[in-house]
Design an enzyme around this catalytic site. Structure first.
Site, PDB file in Angstrom:
ATOM      1  CD  GLU A 152      -2.578   1.175   2.713  1.00  0.00           C
ATOM      2  OE1 GLU A 152      -3.543   1.952   2.788  1.00  0.00           O
ATOM      3  OE2 GLU A 152      -2.242   0.411   3.647  1.00  0.00           O
ATOM      4  CD  GLU A 247      -7.540   2.232   5.947  1.00  0.00           C
ATOM      5  OE1 GLU A 247      -6.798   1.470   6.574  1.00  0.00           O
ATOM      6  OE2 GLU A 247      -7.177   2.848   4.926  1.00  0.00           O
TER       7      GLU A 247
END
Length: 271
Positions: A152, A247
């Protein structure tokens, strides 16, 4: 929303008003069928009872775990993963089998390996070579259960070197194991100045998981200016059929922060 992708809830950033083990049930109560977590324990190798309690909380809630982070150190203190850390690489390796074991029990097939911050006194190249080794090790372990290791780009961590999709794909391309994918957090990419539309246009086939928050603020969609709906529609049009995880930090309360997403869009309906 103009796309039909399935939504999951990150229960490490949402429902934080509740004890961790009560959050899966709260997500179910709010209409969601799937959840993800950052590493939910304080140490890399928790005791069996802690693992069993976490597994039971997911099962008892009747939700699917669709994403789990490997141990990433002390996140509130600024740690962002151990993959590239010579000092702490052993903790990451010890954690791999625990993480994959939880995934095996719960049917989770995506594990996020946060890369780690740059460290003083260690050559960047040395950290990067170690990261490639550790990602290969993690991917082989995940491959035993047909799972994928995610890498990520992250914003808000000055010493974290992977900031764009291209940064991550460059790392993945060095790992000689196939089951690695880009975790495209549309918030992090946008805040870091990446061209998100171009990433979607050129690399949807490399994207294995998606997370969203609006910017500025990292709150729920509709609180900022990111074109999330159009971007998710483009991902879907390009063939992405995976999860979109929420998120974000709720602007007020967790349940209020879901008002943009109709209940009919929160379940496990096929994409």
């Amino acid at each position: 929303m103009s796309h039909a992708l399935r939504h999951a809830v990150n229960c490490s950033i949402l429902f934080t008003e509740l004890p961790l083990l009560e959050r899966p049930a709260a997500a179910r109560e709010a209409g969601f069928g799937a959840v993800e977590f950052w590493w939910p324990f304080a140490e890399a190798v928790p005791g069996d009872a802690s693992v069993e309690g976490f597994v039971a909380a997911i099962r008892d809630a009747g939700v699917q775990l669709v994403g789990l982070n490997f141990f990433a150190g002390d996140m509130p203190a600024g740690d962002r993963g151990l993959v590239s850390s010579p000092k702490r690489s052993g903790e990451f390796r010890d954690n791999v089998d625990v993480t994959v074991g939880i995934g095996e029990q719960l049917g989770c097939r995506a594990f996020n390996a946060l890369y780690g911050n740059r460290e003083d006194g260690v050559a960047a190249r040395e950290q990067d070579e170690l990261a490639v080794e550790n990602l290969a090790l993690a991917a082989r372990a995940a491959g035993r259960i047909d799972a994928t290791v995610l890498v990520e780009p992250v914003s808000g961590a000055e010493r974290y070197p992977l900031r764009t999709a291209a940064d991550v794909l460059g790392v993945i391309d060095q790992v000689q194991v196939q089951n690695l994918g880009l975790l495209a957090d549309l918030y992090h990419l946008a805040v870091n100045g990446d061209d998100v539309d171009r990433v979607i246009a050129e690399h949807t086939d490399r994207i294995a998981h998606v997370q969203i928050a609006d910017a500025p603020g990292r709150n729920e969609p509709g609180t900022g200016s990111l074109p999330l709906d159009a971007q998710l529609a483009a991902l879907e049009a390009n063939g992405y059929g995976g999860w979109v995880s929420l998120e974000y930090k709720p602007a007020t309360s967790t349940n209020d922060s879901f008002s943009w997403l109709p209940r009919s869009r929160r379940g496990l309906a096929p994409s």
